[in-house]
Design an enzyme around this catalytic site. Structure first.
Site, mmCIF file in Angstrom:
data_model
loop_
_atom_site.group_PDB
_atom_site.id
_atom_site.type_symbol
_atom_site.label_atom_id
_atom_site.label_comp_id
_atom_site.label_asym_id
_atom_site.label_seq_id
_atom_site.Cartn_x
_atom_site.Cartn_y
_atom_site.Cartn_z
ATOM 1 N N ASN A 138 82.208 -136.207 -69.656
ATOM 2 C CA ASN A 138 80.976 -135.235 -69.126
ATOM 3 C C ASN A 138 81.003 -134.443 -69.860
ATOM 4 O O ASN A 138 81.813 -133.717 -70.300
ATOM 5 C CB ASN A 138 82.110 -135.376 -67.741
ATOM 6 C CG ASN A 138 81.372 -133.954 -66.967
ATOM 7 O OD1 ASN A 138 80.504 -134.061 -67.300
ATOM 8 N ND2 ASN A 138 82.053 -133.680 -66.175
ATOM 9 N N LYS B 66 79.581 -131.778 -69.356
ATOM 10 C CA LYS B 66 79.709 -130.226 -69.172
ATOM 11 C C LYS B 66 78.662 -129.207 -69.367
ATOM 12 O O LYS B 66 77.384 -130.148 -69.456
ATOM 13 C CB LYS B 66 80.492 -129.902 -69.036
ATOM 14 C CG LYS B 66 82.269 -130.593 -68.630
ATOM 15 C CD LYS B 66 82.956 -129.579 -68.618
ATOM 16 C CE LYS B 66 84.474 -130.782 -68.715
ATOM 17 N NZ LYS B 66 85.589 -130.223 -67.714
ATOM 18 N N HIS C 23 82.098 -133.034 -58.690
ATOM 19 C CA HIS C 23 83.089 -132.640 -60.021
ATOM 20 C C HIS C 23 84.261 -131.463 -58.909
ATOM 21 O O HIS C 23 83.929 -130.951 -58.751
ATOM 22 C CB HIS C 23 82.803 -132.885 -60.995
ATOM 23 C CG HIS C 23 83.239 -132.463 -61.890
ATOM 24 N ND1 HIS C 23 83.994 -131.184 -62.195
ATOM 25 C CD2 HIS C 23 84.044 -133.379 -63.433
ATOM 26 C CE1 HIS C 23 84.813 -131.843 -63.804
ATOM 27 N NE2 HIS C 23 85.216 -132.574 -64.398
ATOM 28 N N GLU D 206 85.453 -129.358 -60.807
ATOM 29 C CA GLU D 206 84.655 -127.311 -60.657
ATOM 30 C C GLU D 206 82.893 -127.138 -60.025
ATOM 31 O O GLU D 206 83.411 -126.217 -59.873
ATOM 32 C CB GLU D 206 83.862 -127.579 -62.247
ATOM 33 C CG GLU D 206 84.777 -127.905 -63.387
ATOM 34 C CD GLU D 206 84.992 -128.716 -64.380
ATOM 35 O OE1 GLU D 206 83.771 -128.727 -64.965
ATOM 36 O OE2 GLU D 206 85.439 -128.339 -65.476
ATOM 37 N N GLU E 143 90.404 -137.615 -60.744
ATOM 38 C CA GLU E 143 90.839 -136.200 -62.149
ATOM 39 C C GLU E 143 91.884 -135.442 -60.898
ATOM 40 O O GLU E 143 91.329 -134.603 -60.816
ATOM 41 C CB GLU E 143 89.849 -135.930 -62.279
ATOM 42 C CG GLU E 143 88.686 -136.714 -62.631
ATOM 43 C CD GLU E 143 87.492 -136.034 -63.570
ATOM 44 O OE1 GLU E 143 87.865 -136.195 -64.900
ATOM 45 O OE2 GLU E 143 86.920 -134.811 -63.372
ATOM 46 N N GLY F 225 90.829 -129.858 -68.418
ATOM 47 C CA GLY F 225 90.693 -128.822 -69.498
ATOM 48 C C GLY F 225 92.071 -128.558 -70.175
ATOM 49 O O GLY F 225 92.347 -127.459 -70.700
ATOM 50 N N SER G 230 92.097 -134.459 -69.240
ATOM 51 C CA SER G 230 92.624 -133.948 -70.476
ATOM 52 C C SER G 230 93.082 -135.711 -71.203
ATOM 53 O O SER G 230 93.987 -135.977 -72.321
ATOM 54 C CB SER G 230 93.660 -133.375 -70.633
ATOM 55 O OG SER G 230 93.322 -132.063 -70.305
HETATM 56 C C1 PEP Z 1 86.422 -133.888 -66.742
HETATM 57 O O1 PEP Z 1 85.645 -132.788 -66.558
HETATM 58 O O2 PEP Z 1 85.704 -134.370 -66.528
HETATM 59 C C2 PEP Z 1 87.764 -134.065 -67.829
HETATM 60 C C3 PEP Z 1 87.910 -135.052 -67.327
HETATM 61 O O3 PEP Z 1 87.643 -132.858 -68.336
HETATM 62 P P1 PEP Z 1 89.001 -133.257 -69.902
HETATM 63 O O4 PEP Z 1 88.653 -134.527 -69.835
HETATM 64 O O5 PEP Z 1 88.215 -132.067 -70.339
HETATM 65 O O6 PEP Z 1 90.569 -133.001 -69.266
#
Ligand code: PEP
Length: 253
Positions: free
Chosen positions: A9, A11, A96, A98, A168, A174, A214
């Protein structure tokens, strides 16, 4: 048998030229990933078309990061499932955290979006996960279960063949804080059990459930070794072709 997938992703990162370059770099290294691991990349809307062309004929599939909850018309700024499909995408990410947090994405909207995406022949990567407050209150199982029920219980067992779930935990996205393999596995197992309750054991066993938060080359192998973790939805580490492919290679570790 369920598929192993590593999805990136991106973003709101990369302008078109950078995105095409990154896609080509991932494509150049895709042969290093195990043959049974599917690769998906999700660039911003503006370069879905160019990126889809750049990876045409490779094993990489392209996803949008969102799609509209209407088919067409006066919805300024929105992009429909048909538009996404027409530029060469085969998937869309939906729900997601976000989007849930900053753009008021509700489970009700996600039902509509999922219906429209499936109707256009897109596959859906549906994200679920608890925030820090909910985890600290011990509500993580209940939160994920209700997100799954609210959205996916509106679909059929046949539809589930084109739906991937991504767990997630919001507190791990992040932040550099990864859920431990045990924390992730117990939620994945719970999601699979929840799906089995509605669609039966076979559909639940065949559903790909990704971990996101992460995930990076150094922790992917431990996460992917868990029985109910079928790959990852990768944010930050998907912006480097080497790291993204190293994560896919973690299945071999
Ligand atoms: C995501 O936003 O789907 C995600 C997993 O981000 P990150 O790997 O940066 O934590």
């Amino acid at each position: 048998m369920r598929k192993k997938i590593v999805a990136g992703n991106w973003k709101m990162n990369t302008v078109k030229e950078q995105g095409v370059e990154l896609a080509k770099a991932v494509a150049a290294k895709a042969g290093e990933a195990p043959a049974n691991v599917g690769l998906i990349i999700a660039p911003p809307f503006t370069h879905l078309c160019c990126v889809a062309k750049a990876v045409e004929g490779t094993k990489i599939a392209v996803a949008a990061q969102n799609c509209a909850d209407h088919t067409s018309g006066a919805y300024t700024g929105e992009v429909s499932a048909a538009m996404i499909k027409a530029v060469g995408c085969s998937w869309t990410i939906l729900g997601h955290s976000e989007r849930r947090q900053y753009y008021g994405e509700t489970d009700e909207k996600l039902v509509e979006k999922t219906k429209l995406a499936l109707a256009e022949g897109l596959g859906v990567i549906l994200c679920v996960g608890e925030n820090l407050e909910q985890r600290e209150a011990g509500e993580h199982f209940a939160v994920c279960e209700s997100q799954i029920k609210n959205v996916l219980f509106n679909f059929s067992a046949d539809d589930m063949a084109r739906i991937i779930v991504a767990y997630e935990p919001v507190w791990a996205i992040g932040t550099g804080k990864t859920a431990t393999a045990e924390q992730a596995e117990e939620i994945h197992a719970h999601i699979r059990k929840t799906l089995a309750g509605k669609f039966g054991a076979k559909v639940a066993e065949d559903t790909t459930i990704l971990y996101g938060g992460s995930c990076k080359p150094s922790n992917a192998a431990e996460l992917f070794a868990q029985k109910d973790i079928d790959g990852g939805l990768i944010g930050g580490a998907a912006l480097k072709a080497d790291d993204f492919i190293a994560i896919a290679k973690a299945f071999e570790a």
